[in-house]
Design an enzyme around this catalytic site. Structure first.
Site, PDB file in Angstrom:
ATOM      1  N   HIS A 114       0.838  -1.199   0.000  1.00  0.00           N
ATOM      2  CA  HIS A 114       0.000   0.000   0.000  1.00  0.00           C
ATOM      3  C   HIS A 114       0.878   1.257   0.000  1.00  0.00           C
ATOM      4  CE1 HIS A 114      -3.354   2.704   1.156  1.00  0.00           C
ATOM      5  NE2 HIS A 114      -2.418   3.290   1.885  1.00  0.00           N
ATOM      6  N   GLU A 115       1.863   1.291   0.885  1.00  0.00           N
ATOM      7  CA  GLU A 115       2.752   2.464   0.961  1.00  0.00           C
ATOM      8  C   GLU A 115       3.539   2.623  -0.339  1.00  0.00           C
ATOM      9  OE1 GLU A 115       2.172   4.532   3.129  1.00  0.00           O
ATOM     10  OE2 GLU A 115       1.019   3.247   4.463  1.00  0.00           O
TER      11      GLU A 115
ATOM     12  N   HIS B 272       1.590   4.433  -2.845  1.00  0.00           N
ATOM     13  CA  HIS B 272       1.655   5.905  -2.760  1.00  0.00           C
ATOM     14  C   HIS B 272       2.886   6.430  -3.501  1.00  0.00           C
ATOM     15  CE1 HIS B 272      -1.769   6.574  -0.258  1.00  0.00           C
ATOM     16  NE2 HIS B 272      -1.303   5.908   0.783  1.00  0.00           N
TER      17      HIS B 272
HETATM   18 ZN    ZN Z   1      -2.271   5.261   2.446  1.00  0.00          ZN
END
Ligand code: ZN
Length: 248
Positions: A113-114, A117
């Site tokens: 998830h990171e 980004h």
């Molecule tokens: Zn996030």
């Protein structure tokens, strides 16, 4: 002890405004608490499950970056629990100790998830650019909205109160734009986990649960902010409708 009459606040409109707020506050508050429990609960649960490929969070993040052709992002470990984040200023993904070195299902989900980004930044994903562009305005708004709302309320000044509402609404807009950013990062994460085979089929569900719970906290934060905004708007409208009637 003196107690403020409804007249001081501006009449029945305010009474109704406060009650609508209180009624809506209960489910939104419960949703926030539930989402927080879901995040910590699902993270703990899937942190106990080692993934069968023995891929650590750091390796998983690396895989997401590579899959998207991104090679200039650093990955470092940081202290704390659930403190994982991507910092665009130093172009670094920070993964907590229970994610960075650890080959669990939860670690892979969070790390991907990171990394999602970081990929958003690298690719100039629209919503994240908008979100960054409004950060200064949002910071200004959250700093000064409360004081303007308070002064507007105490001095019975509708223009000041309205300005306070406008400044506060910037925070709500920010949280609204945060949603597609968060959902998109999770979507990229799951796509890579599936596409690159980072987790086995029966392990992916766990990573999805962790990410879904995290997304729910952003939904809850947005709803809370919208509710607060609604409250101010209702107070504003209530005062407008009973102007001059409440104060001697
Ligand atoms: Zn996030």
């Amino acid at each position: 002890m003196t107690y403020y009459s409804y007249g001081y606040y501006g009449g029945y409109g305010d009474f109704l405004a406060n009650n609508i707020y209180c009624i809506l506050l209960i489910p939104v508050f419960l949703l926030s608490v539930w989402a927080q429990f879901q995040v910590s609960g699902s993270f703990r649960r899937y942190s106990e499950k080692t993934n069968r490929r023995h891929i650590t969070g750091a390796q998983a993040a690396e895989a997401v970056l590579r899959a998207h052709g991104v090679y200039d992002v650093n990955i470092r470990s940081c202290r704390g629990n659930l403190t994982d984040h991507y910092n665009p200023k130093d172009n670094t993904i920070y993964l907590s100790e229970s994610v960075y070195h650890v080959p669990t299902i939860a670690a892979v989900g969070v790390a991907c998830h990171e990394a999602g980004h970081a990929v958003q930044y690298a690719m100039g994903y629209g919503p994240i650019r908008i979100r960054n562009a409004i950060i200064p305005a949002t910071q200004f708004g959250s700093k000064f909205s409360f004081i303007l709302l308070l002064i507007g309320l105490l001095l019975y000044s509708q223009p000041l109160f309205l300005l306070g509402i406008v400044l506060f609404s910037l925070t709500t807009v920010f949280q609204l734009i945060t949603l597609p950013v968060e959902f998109n990062a999770s979507r990229r994460a799951i796509e890579t986990i599936e596409g690159q085979g980072l987790l086995y089929e029966d392990e992916i569900g766990g990573a999805k649960k962790v990410l879904r719970a995290a997304a729910m906290t952003y939904v809850a934060a947005l709803l809370m902010s919208m509710l607060q905004l609604l409250r101010y708007v209702l107070i504003f409208a209530g005062r407008g409708g009973s102007r001059g009637g409440g104060r001697e």
